[in-house]
Design an enzyme around this catalytic site. Structure first.
Site, PDB file in Angstrom:
ATOM      1  CE1 TYR A 108      28.219  -1.009  -9.182  1.00 21.29           C
ATOM      2  CE2 TYR A 108      29.172  -0.189 -11.216  1.00 21.29           C
ATOM      3  CZ  TYR A 108      28.169  -0.877 -10.549  1.00 21.29           C
ATOM      4  OH  TYR A 108      27.130  -1.425 -11.260  1.00 21.29           O
ATOM      5  N   PRO A 109      32.282   3.836  -9.027  1.00 16.25           N
ATOM      6  CG  PRO A 109      34.405   4.824  -9.048  1.00 16.25           C
ATOM      7  CD  PRO A 109      33.608   3.725  -8.397  1.00 16.25           C
ATOM      8  CG  MET A 110      30.342   2.337 -14.302  1.00 15.62           C
ATOM      9  SD  MET A 110      28.662   2.029 -14.884  1.00 15.62           S
ATOM     10  CE  MET A 110      28.947   2.020 -16.641  1.00 15.62           C
ATOM     11  CB  SER A 138      27.766  -2.881 -19.105  1.00 15.48           C
ATOM     12  OG  SER A 138      26.945  -2.055 -18.323  1.00 15.48           O
ATOM     13  CG  HIS A 189      21.278   0.691 -18.942  1.00 12.60           C
ATOM     14  ND1 HIS A 189      22.255   0.042 -18.226  1.00 12.60           N
ATOM     15  CD2 HIS A 189      20.737   1.617 -18.112  1.00 12.60           C
ATOM     16  CE1 HIS A 189      22.303   0.564 -17.007  1.00 12.60           C
ATOM     17  NE2 HIS A 189      21.399   1.514 -16.902  1.00 12.60           N
ATOM     18  CE  LYS A 228      27.403   4.437 -20.373  1.00 15.44           C
ATOM     19  NZ  LYS A 228      26.280   5.286 -20.758  1.00 15.44           N
ATOM     20  CD  GLN A 232      18.499   3.216 -11.126  1.00 12.00           C
ATOM     21  OE1 GLN A 232      17.511   3.026 -10.427  1.00 12.00           O
ATOM     22  NE2 GLN A 232      18.403   3.670 -12.356  1.00 12.00           N
ATOM     23  NE  ARG A 257      18.328  10.185 -13.696  1.00 15.78           N
ATOM     24  CZ  ARG A 257      19.160   9.417 -14.374  1.00 15.78           C
ATOM     25  NH1 ARG A 257      18.723   8.344 -14.979  1.00 15.78           N
ATOM     26  NH2 ARG A 257      20.436   9.730 -14.473  1.00 15.78           N
TER      27      ARG A 257
END
Ligand code: 76R
Length: 287
Positions: free
Chosen positions: A180-182, A259, A208, A184, A221, A166
């Site tokens: 894409y940005p995300m 999500s 998730h 919470k 990812q 990671r």
């Protein structure tokens, strides 16, 4: 070759354990429009020279230690060309980014969107205690036995490898790229991720990850953190061999509680990872 840094890049400080660990790489997603009128105004030999200089720059950046640079032909007029740069040092990232922007000559590449983030370890990895409980419950392996100790050693090796992957990922050459940005969600009663306790967040993230794992082999990812660095909280970078898989995973995750309850999304960018000559033909036209 990267330009020399005028200022030291290693900042010495006390080794306070209060500070987050200095680990991982900087990641910049860069998206550009090709200003067709600027490009078309160049004569044939200037175009060839510009393409050669960008090709050399890309090779130069790619040969820098701990650095990866991916190039994309972007879909739709949102952008024509995209890059994803991963490199350890912020100064290098900054130098490479500016050189890419200038690479085809003045005003040929105009930035349309960009995103700065960093690779990060997961906050929600399984603990030794949790793994031990699972061993006892599902496989009848009791604490204190040599078999148990062996399994725990293997578990630590697995977590260590997973964390390294990671923090220092090896990006795939898969053709379909999605970014894409995300964030919470915060502020809505009962839907504030940051007001939820750790155990709740961890349980939700487990669900998730379980969905995510069903996409193994179809989706790669990379989730990079951008709190304090850019407008949203994470950058989501997905690779696939087929757009159906991108559409499929993002749709399926919309129903997952993390999500459906907590996710806010930015704009989506889709590109195709291509050899440079083909990318130039598509984005710039014949030289
Ligand atoms: O890191 C891991 O691979 C295992 C567990 C895991 C974490 C901690 C994981 C697995 N994710 C984690 C964190 Mn994810 N992920 C997304 C999206 O569009 C949407 O609704 C969500 C966008 C996708 C498609 C995706 C895919 N993930 C995160 C975080 C940080 C959250 C935090 O720290 O609070 C975000 C924002 C996020 C979003 N995730 C996986 C996937 C896939 C495919 C996996 C399985 C990977 C594997 O095990 O091979």
């Amino acid at each position: 070759m990267p330009e020399d840094h005028p200022i030291p890049t290693t900042i010495q400080d006390d080794d306070s354990s209060e500070l987050p660990a200095k680990e991982g790489w900087h990641v910049i997603h860069l998206f550009y429009h090709v200003e067709q009128s600027q490009w078309d105004a160049l004569d044939h030999s200037s175009k060839i020279a510009a393409e050669t200089s960008l090709t050399e720059l890309i090779h130069d950046i790619r040969s820098h230690p701990e650095t990866q640079l991916l190039a994309f032909s972007m879909l739709t007029p949102k952008a024509d060309v995209g890059f994803m740069l991963l490199t350890q040092d912020l100064h290098d990232a900054n130098v490479f980014e500016k050189r890419l922007t200038r690479s085809l000559g003045p005003d040929v590449l105009t930035p349309t969107y960009s995103y700065l983030s960093m690779t990060e370890r997961s906050e929600y990895t399984t603990s030794e205690e949790e793994y031990g409980e699972t061993l006892e419950k599902t496989r009848g392996i009791k604490k204190g036995t040599p078999e148990y100790d062996e399994e725990i050693t293997k578990f630590h090796q697995h977590i260590e490898k997973y964390t390294q992957d990671r923090l220092y990922p090896n990006m795939p050459d898969w053709p379909i790229f999605c970014f894409y940005p995300m964030s919470k969600r915060r502020g809505v009663e009962g839907q504030n991720w940051y007001a939820s306790d750790f155990a709740t967040r961890k349980a939700l993230m487990k669900g998730h990850a379980a969905i995510g794992r069903t996409w193994a082999g179809k989706i790669r990812q990379l989730i990079t953190g951008s709190v304090g660095l850019d407008d949203m909280e994470w950058g989501v970078t997905l690779f696939a061999k087929d757009t159906h898989h991108i559409k499929g995973i993002v749709y399926e995750m919309r129903f997952d509680e993390v999500s459906s309850q907590f996710a806010e999304f930015g704009d989506f960018y889709i590109g195709i990872q291509l050899p440079l000559d083909e990318l130039f033909r598509r984005a710039l036209g014949e030289a």
